[in-house]
Design a protein around this motif. Structure first.
Motif, PDB file in Angstrom:
ATOM      1  N   ASP A 255     -33.102 -27.393   9.023  1.00  0.00           N
ATOM      2  CA  ASP A 255     -34.339 -27.058   9.527  1.00  0.00           C
ATOM      3  C   ASP A 255     -34.397 -25.911  10.710  1.00  0.00           C
ATOM      4  O   ASP A 255     -35.012 -25.131  10.657  1.00  0.00           O
ATOM      5  CB  ASP A 255     -34.971 -28.232  10.132  1.00  0.00           C
ATOM      6  CG  ASP A 255     -36.462 -28.327  10.187  1.00  0.00           C
ATOM      7  OD1 ASP A 255     -36.956 -27.544   9.882  1.00  0.00           O
ATOM      8  OD2 ASP A 255     -37.002 -29.191  11.382  1.00  0.00           O
ATOM      9  N   GLN A 256     -33.380 -26.188  11.783  1.00  0.00           N
ATOM     10  CA  GLN A 256     -33.171 -25.359  12.777  1.00  0.00           C
ATOM     11  C   GLN A 256     -32.783 -23.947  12.198  1.00  0.00           C
ATOM     12  O   GLN A 256     -33.325 -22.796  12.471  1.00  0.00           O
ATOM     13  CB  GLN A 256     -32.256 -25.793  13.622  1.00  0.00           C
ATOM     14  CG  GLN A 256     -32.549 -26.654  14.838  1.00  0.00           C
ATOM     15  CD  GLN A 256     -31.334 -26.972  15.545  1.00  0.00           C
ATOM     16  OE1 GLN A 256     -30.317 -26.612  15.605  1.00  0.00           O
ATOM     17  NE2 GLN A 256     -31.598 -28.183  16.312  1.00  0.00           N
ATOM     18  N   ALA A 257     -31.973 -23.921  11.238  1.00  0.00           N
ATOM     19  CA  ALA A 257     -31.330 -22.609  10.520  1.00  0.00           C
ATOM     20  C   ALA A 257     -32.810 -22.190   9.817  1.00  0.00           C
ATOM     21  O   ALA A 257     -32.818 -20.765   9.864  1.00  0.00           O
ATOM     22  CB  ALA A 257     -30.292 -22.815   9.525  1.00  0.00           C
ATOM     23  N   MET A 258     -33.666 -22.775   9.371  1.00  0.00           N
ATOM     24  CA  MET A 258     -34.805 -22.455   8.552  1.00  0.00           C
ATOM     25  C   MET A 258     -35.793 -21.687   9.732  1.00  0.00           C
ATOM     26  O   MET A 258     -36.332 -20.697   9.281  1.00  0.00           O
ATOM     27  CB  MET A 258     -35.661 -23.362   7.956  1.00  0.00           C
ATOM     28  CG  MET A 258     -36.738 -23.293   7.080  1.00  0.00           C
ATOM     29  SD  MET A 258     -38.159 -22.951   7.876  1.00  0.00           S
ATOM     30  CE  MET A 258     -38.482 -24.749   8.676  1.00  0.00           C
ATOM     31  N   TYR A 259     -36.028 -22.144  10.796  1.00  0.00           N
ATOM     32  CA  TYR A 259     -36.532 -21.537  11.876  1.00  0.00           C
ATOM     33  C   TYR A 259     -36.076 -20.452  12.304  1.00  0.00           C
ATOM     34  O   TYR A 259     -36.766 -19.167  12.683  1.00  0.00           O
ATOM     35  CB  TYR A 259     -36.860 -22.616  13.114  1.00  0.00           C
ATOM     36  CG  TYR A 259     -37.928 -23.516  12.886  1.00  0.00           C
ATOM     37  CD1 TYR A 259     -39.267 -22.754  13.216  1.00  0.00           C
ATOM     38  CD2 TYR A 259     -37.906 -24.811  12.508  1.00  0.00           C
ATOM     39  CE1 TYR A 259     -40.290 -23.496  13.031  1.00  0.00           C
ATOM     40  CE2 TYR A 259     -39.120 -25.376  12.435  1.00  0.00           C
ATOM     41  CZ  TYR A 259     -40.473 -24.945  12.852  1.00  0.00           C
ATOM     42  OH  TYR A 259     -41.419 -25.552  12.454  1.00  0.00           O
ATOM     43  N   ALA A 260     -34.756 -20.106  12.295  1.00  0.00           N
ATOM     44  CA  ALA A 260     -34.251 -18.863  12.630  1.00  0.00           C
ATOM     45  C   ALA A 260     -34.654 -17.785  11.529  1.00  0.00           C
ATOM     46  O   ALA A 260     -34.971 -16.760  12.066  1.00  0.00           O
ATOM     47  CB  ALA A 260     -32.852 -19.120  12.858  1.00  0.00           C
TER      48      ALA A 260
ATOM     49  N   MET B 279     -22.406 -34.584   9.587  1.00  0.00           N
ATOM     50  CA  MET B 279     -21.782 -35.442   8.675  1.00  0.00           C
ATOM     51  C   MET B 279     -22.712 -36.481   7.919  1.00  0.00           C
ATOM     52  O   MET B 279     -22.240 -36.897   7.124  1.00  0.00           O
ATOM     53  CB  MET B 279     -20.483 -36.443   9.263  1.00  0.00           C
ATOM     54  CG  MET B 279     -19.324 -35.558  10.079  1.00  0.00           C
ATOM     55  SD  MET B 279     -18.048 -35.112   8.421  1.00  0.00           S
ATOM     56  CE  MET B 279     -17.397 -36.528   8.325  1.00  0.00           C
ATOM     57  N   ASP B 280     -23.687 -36.625   8.771  1.00  0.00           N
ATOM     58  CA  ASP B 280     -24.707 -37.471   8.084  1.00  0.00           C
ATOM     59  C   ASP B 280     -26.044 -36.820   7.682  1.00  0.00           C
ATOM     60  O   ASP B 280     -26.404 -35.632   8.115  1.00  0.00           O
ATOM     61  CB  ASP B 280     -25.176 -38.622   8.996  1.00  0.00           C
ATOM     62  CG  ASP B 280     -25.762 -38.220  10.168  1.00  0.00           C
ATOM     63  OD1 ASP B 280     -26.861 -38.181  10.293  1.00  0.00           O
ATOM     64  OD2 ASP B 280     -24.882 -37.946  11.184  1.00  0.00           O
ATOM     65  N   ILE B 281     -26.807 -37.322   6.977  1.00  0.00           N
ATOM     66  CA  ILE B 281     -28.182 -36.859   6.159  1.00  0.00           C
ATOM     67  C   ILE B 281     -28.991 -36.458   7.107  1.00  0.00           C
ATOM     68  O   ILE B 281     -29.396 -35.219   7.174  1.00  0.00           O
ATOM     69  CB  ILE B 281     -28.575 -38.034   5.263  1.00  0.00           C
ATOM     70  CG1 ILE B 281     -27.819 -37.987   4.146  1.00  0.00           C
ATOM     71  CG2 ILE B 281     -29.989 -37.251   4.795  1.00  0.00           C
ATOM     72  CD1 ILE B 281     -28.340 -39.470   3.532  1.00  0.00           C
ATOM     73  N   ASP B 282     -29.322 -37.147   8.438  1.00  0.00           N
ATOM     74  CA  ASP B 282     -30.259 -36.581   9.168  1.00  0.00           C
ATOM     75  C   ASP B 282     -29.997 -35.460  10.143  1.00  0.00           C
ATOM     76  O   ASP B 282     -30.611 -34.574  10.226  1.00  0.00           O
ATOM     77  CB  ASP B 282     -30.513 -38.053  10.260  1.00  0.00           C
ATOM     78  CG  ASP B 282     -31.227 -38.816   9.744  1.00  0.00           C
ATOM     79  OD1 ASP B 282     -32.058 -38.666   8.669  1.00  0.00           O
ATOM     80  OD2 ASP B 282     -31.108 -40.186  10.232  1.00  0.00           O
ATOM     81  N   ALA B 283     -28.567 -35.517  10.288  1.00  0.00           N
ATOM     82  CA  ALA B 283     -28.120 -34.116  11.220  1.00  0.00           C
ATOM     83  C   ALA B 283     -27.978 -33.042  10.380  1.00  0.00           C
ATOM     84  O   ALA B 283     -28.594 -32.115  10.592  1.00  0.00           O
ATOM     85  CB  ALA B 283     -26.754 -34.665  11.859  1.00  0.00           C
ATOM     86  N   LEU B 284     -27.564 -33.363   9.043  1.00  0.00           N
ATOM     87  CA  LEU B 284     -27.735 -32.243   7.947  1.00  0.00           C
ATOM     88  C   LEU B 284     -29.277 -31.573   7.931  1.00  0.00           C
ATOM     89  O   LEU B 284     -29.283 -30.394   8.071  1.00  0.00           O
ATOM     90  CB  LEU B 284     -27.120 -32.583   6.648  1.00  0.00           C
ATOM     91  CG  LEU B 284     -25.766 -32.356   6.475  1.00  0.00           C
ATOM     92  CD1 LEU B 284     -25.222 -33.007   4.995  1.00  0.00           C
ATOM     93  CD2 LEU B 284     -25.274 -31.126   6.499  1.00  0.00           C
ATOM     94  N   LEU B 285     -30.123 -32.522   7.826  1.00  0.00           N
ATOM     95  CA  LEU B 285     -31.585 -32.070   7.580  1.00  0.00           C
ATOM     96  C   LEU B 285     -32.008 -31.401   8.636  1.00  0.00           C
ATOM     97  O   LEU B 285     -32.587 -30.312   8.866  1.00  0.00           O
ATOM     98  CB  LEU B 285     -32.542 -33.193   7.181  1.00  0.00           C
ATOM     99  CG  LEU B 285     -32.670 -33.749   5.912  1.00  0.00           C
ATOM    100  CD1 LEU B 285     -33.675 -34.997   5.719  1.00  0.00           C
ATOM    101  CD2 LEU B 285     -33.295 -32.300   5.083  1.00  0.00           C
TER     102      LEU B 285
END
Ligand code: C2E
Ligand code: MG
Ligand code: MG
Length: 400
Positions: free
Chosen positions: A110-115, A100-106
């Motif tokens: 980022d985690q998905a990018m690592y995947a 829901m918030d910017i930090d968590a979305l980022l």
């Protein structure tokens, strides 16, 4: 979307920072060309970009944009007279489903990018709940690891290593176990990487060595004066320790134990980028008589040059080769070749992961020196190991 360029560092390193900047600008232009005017693109730093796709009508358009960006980035970059090829890895998190918030979305993107990176780069990956669970578990384990040593939650299991020629248990490998108060036994495969990342492995490794040293003293007195225990030492432990204060050797002296009572298991990765600190430590071990085993041999670079350059006493053939060992198989040929090669270099061979009698016989017949695996015994607590030794010393050799 969180986008990271793949191999950008290579361009910077080989063509210089000026050309790196040219590439970044061109990449930014290409990315801009893949999105609508109402979308936002930002470079967060280095070679990382974020892309906000607002007011999406259908989720399919995210796929299309991601594919377009990847395609555009894969096209050659003209940098002066040279051409560079890169690619991109993209992680995608969706509002409001994933956060829901910017930090968590980022963070999630980022985690998905690592995947995406882990799966081989040049691709995009959506954030999943499983990723989040894994990240949370990791954080929890990292927190809990902090107090684990003080709270005496670690213990060592021992797995017998038998000498093929005599059938006797002549060595044991010490394997770390973490008795977590609520999660039960946590596997080292899960917590060692975390302990390495946080540096806690140094302290934990010192405890492993000290505990194993006290243990080997006892078994040398009661069972076999030449008994050896091997401990695993991660590359991080080599990097963080200086050889001046090699407490391991000091402890052996205090216990009145010769260096030969311990074996240190290292991995090939350590030798590949061995600094002088590492090299010195290995030399100090050698001078003190502490033997060195190369663990998981065959899964990494298996470099012959390193075997010669560093004084390796044992090679441990990785269990992935032993698992499918049958007569006339390619794994059979590989194991035989490793044994012959090692022996020519004066190195002894331990086969790991022996689970069947057939594997045992084949390895013995090809001249492998030692064996370790569930067929003989799983790693067991101290008391059970002592029982193994007691029964073994009563029975006749080659009973296995
Ligand atoms: P490793 O050093 O290669 O240890 C051998 C692993 O193979 C052990 O897993 C052992 O239980 C397992 N194994 C032995 N025989 C068999 C078999 O017949 N079949 C199968 N399927 N597996 C077998 P474990 O205890 O889970 O340890 C995993 C890894 O964790 C170790 O691999 C080692 O790299 C690391 N580790 C364990 N203890 C320590 C430690 O004290 N310090 C460090 N740095 N790493 C450790
Ligand atoms: Mg090992
Ligand atoms: Mg191994």
């Amino acid at each position: 979307m969180f986008l990271d360029l793949d191999r950008f560092k290579d361009v910077n390193d080989s063509m210089g920072h000026f050309m790196g900047d040219v590439l970044l600008k061109d990449a930014a232009r290409r990315i801009s060309g893949c999105v609508r005017d109402c979308d936002s693109i930002a470079r967060l730093g280095g070679d990382e970009f974020t892309i906000i796709l607002g007011e999406l009508e259908q989720i399919d358009s995210v796929d299309r944009v991601a594919r377009n960006i990847l395609q555009r980035l894969a096209e050659p970059f003209r940098l002066g007279n040279e051409t560079a090829y890169i690619s991109g890895s993209i992680g995608i998190a969706l509002y409001p489903d994933d956060a829901m918030d910017i930090d968590a979305l980022l963070k999630n993107a980022d985690q998905a990018m690592y995947a995406a990176k882990n799966q081989g780069r040049d691709r995009y990956h959506y954030f999943t709940a499983l990723m989040q669970q894994k990240a949370q578990l990791r954080m929890r384990l990292a927190n809990d690891l902090h107090g684990a040593l003080r709270r005496r939650q670690f213990l060592l299991y021992y797995q017998p290593i038998i000498e093929f020629a005599s059938g006797r248990i002549t060595k044991a490998e010490a394997l770390l176990r973490w008795q977590h108060p609520s999660m039960g036994m946590v596997s080292p495969a899960e917590f060692i990487p975390i302990a390495e990342d946080t540096g806690m492995i140094v302290e934990i490794g010192d405890w492993v060595f000290a505990t194993a040293a006290h243990q080997v003293k006892q078994w040398r007195q009661t069972y076999d004066p030449d008994f050896q225990i091997s401990v695993n030492k991660s590359p991080v432990q080599f990097r963080k320790q200086t050889f001046e204060k090699n407490q391991w050797l000091k402890l052996l002296q205090e216990l009145d134990l010769p260096g030969q009572s311990m074996v240190v298991e290292i991995t090939e990765g350590l030798l590949l980028d061995a600094s002088n600190v590492t090299r010195n430590q290995l030399l100090i071990f050698r001078d003190a008589g502490v033997q060195v085993a190369l663990d998981d041999f065959g899964t990494g670079y298996s470099s012959l040059a390193y075997l010669k350059k560093f004084d390796i006493d044992y090679i441990k053939i990785d269990q992935s080769f032993v698992r499918n060992l049958v007569a006339d198989s390619s794994d059979m040929a590989l194991c035989e070749a490793i044994v012959v090669m090692a022996h020519k270099l004066g190195i002894e061979v331990v086969a790991e992961g022996i689970e069947t009698q057939e594997q045992y016989e084949l390895l013995k017949a090809m001249g492998c020196d030692y064996g370790q695996g569930y067929l003989m015994s799983k790693p067991v607590p101290v008391d059970q190991f002592a029982q193994l030794l007691a029964t073994a010393s009563k029975s006749t050799p080659n009973a296995l």
